[in-house]
Design an enzyme around this catalytic site. Structure first.
Site, PDB file in Angstrom:
ATOM      1  N   SER A  65       0.820  -1.217   0.000  1.00  0.00           N
ATOM      2  CA  SER A  65       0.000   0.000   0.000  1.00  0.00           C
ATOM      3  C   SER A  65       0.853   1.265   0.000  1.00  0.00           C
ATOM      4  CB  SER A  65      -0.885   0.041   1.241  1.00  0.00           C
ATOM      5  OG  SER A  65      -1.697  -1.101   1.320  1.00  0.00           O
TER       6      SER A  65
HETATM    7  N1  SAH Z   1       0.811  -5.901   3.903  1.00  0.00           N
HETATM    8  C1  SAH Z   1       1.564  -6.186   2.706  1.00  0.00           C
HETATM    9  C2  SAH Z   1       0.764  -5.972   1.437  1.00  0.00           C
HETATM   10  C3  SAH Z   1      -0.271  -6.990   1.314  1.00  0.00           C
HETATM   11  S1  SAH Z   1      -0.946  -7.259  -0.308  1.00  0.00           S
HETATM   12  C4  SAH Z   1       2.837  -5.386   2.630  1.00  0.00           C
HETATM   13  O1  SAH Z   1       3.110  -4.598   3.538  1.00  0.00           O
HETATM   14  O2  SAH Z   1       3.581  -5.565   1.658  1.00  0.00           O
HETATM   15  C5  SAH Z   1      -2.159  -8.431   0.239  1.00  0.00           C
HETATM   16  C6  SAH Z   1      -1.599  -9.797   0.595  1.00  0.00           C
HETATM   17  O3  SAH Z   1      -2.673 -10.540   1.174  1.00  0.00           O
HETATM   18  C7  SAH Z   1      -1.103 -10.590  -0.596  1.00  0.00           C
HETATM   19  O4  SAH Z   1       0.210 -11.012  -0.394  1.00  0.00           O
HETATM   20  C8  SAH Z   1      -2.086 -11.768  -0.653  1.00  0.00           C
HETATM   21  O5  SAH Z   1      -1.494 -12.972  -1.102  1.00  0.00           O
HETATM   22  C9  SAH Z   1      -2.531 -11.880   0.791  1.00  0.00           C
HETATM   23  N2  SAH Z   1      -3.801 -12.560   1.041  1.00  0.00           N
HETATM   24  C10 SAH Z   1      -4.933 -12.543   0.297  1.00  0.00           C
HETATM   25  N3  SAH Z   1      -5.894 -13.290   0.868  1.00  0.00           N
HETATM   26  C11 SAH Z   1      -5.346 -13.814   2.015  1.00  0.00           C
HETATM   27  C12 SAH Z   1      -5.833 -14.664   3.053  1.00  0.00           C
HETATM   28  N4  SAH Z   1      -7.070 -15.176   3.056  1.00  0.00           N
HETATM   29  N5  SAH Z   1      -4.993 -14.961   4.072  1.00  0.00           N
HETATM   30  C13 SAH Z   1      -3.729 -14.488   4.092  1.00  0.00           C
HETATM   31  N6  SAH Z   1      -3.211 -13.679   3.146  1.00  0.00           N
HETATM   32  C14 SAH Z   1      -4.013 -13.342   2.118  1.00  0.00           C
END
Ligand code: SAH
Length: 221
Positions: A65
């Site tokens: 983000s």
């Molecule tokens: N917080 C992260 C950005 C996250 S992007 C950072 O600082 O870089 C969103 C992430 O959520 C992705 O890697 C995706 O694979 C994960 N995601 C999606 N659905 C999920 C779920 N049910 N449980 C765990 N992770 C999930």
């Protein structure tokens, strides 16, 4: 190419902008942003944009983000040192690193559904000295009961609604900060607080656009 960016100076300027625009108010949030090198969590080809206030691709269709969005979420969470936090969606590990700087790395659990992404996030965290953040592979739509209860559950992927497991894993007074929306790519930031009577008080905040939360109690694959 050829330019060697002064990341420390860029980091300081980013924090100054986030303070000036009011995104950062809590000194703990400020200090966390000052302490975590964002360049260590993004792909080498994007390092020139490490401190721009934009989301960046991290591979596998996922994004880290924009710093202002992360600041909004960290401010909403009102975290104190020693509180236990569950982050849903480890990605690069940057958001987890900031959480670790605020509450203490040993108090942060972050869950990622994609094993290779989890491994990358884990190694990024280790490189910046935050190996004691716990990274687990699994479906965060079911929370992570093994370490509950949490003072805060923070999701960085967009859910169709708040999954039942999340309030069930909150401590009294605990907060959920999560993008929630009726479509896979548009949400509002929801801040929910567990009241003493066990009910959730829900407040809807800023519109946002996170990648979808994919899981058993979220969007289908
Ligand atoms: N917080 C992260 C950005 C996250 S992007 C950072 O600082 O870089 C969103 C992430 O959520 C992705 O890697 C995706 O694979 C994960 N995601 C999606 N659905 C999920 C779920 N049910 N449980 C765990 N992770 C999930």
């Amino acid at each position: 190419m050829g330019r060697t960016p002064d990341f420390a100076a860029e980091r300081k300027r980013m924090v100054d902008r986030l303070l000036a625009s009011g995104y950062i108010r809590d000194p703990r949030v400020r200090d966390a942003f000052l302490a975590v090198p964002r360049e260590a969590f993004i792909r080498p080809e994007d390092r020139d944009d490490a401190y721009a206030d934009v989301p960046l691709p991290i591979g596998r269709g996922q994004t880290i983000s924009a710093p202002s969005m992360i600041a909004i979420m960290l401010e909403e969470a009102r975290l104190r040192p020693g509180e236990r936090v569950l982050e849903i969606g480890t990605g690069s590990g940057y958001h987890a690193a900031l959480l670790g700087r605020i509450v203490g790395p040993e108090n942060v659990v972050t869950i990622e559904r994609l094993p290779d992404v989890a491994e990358w996030g884990r190694s990024n965290l280790a490189h910046v000295g935050l190996a004691s953040v716990t990274v687990v592979v699994g479906d965060g739509s079911l929370g992570y009961p093994e370490r509950a209860p949490y003072a805060c559950i923070m999701a960085t992927a967009g859910a169709p609604r708040i999954p039942d497991a999340w309030p069930a894993q909150l401590a009294p007074g605990g907060r959920i900060v999560a993008p929630v929306g009726a479509t896979r790519h548009g949400q509002v930031l929801v801040v929910a607080t567990l009241g003493p009577d066990g009910t959730l008080r829900i407040r809807e905040g800023t519109p946002c656009a996170f990648v979808p939360l994919v899981g058993e109690d979220a969007w289908p694959e």
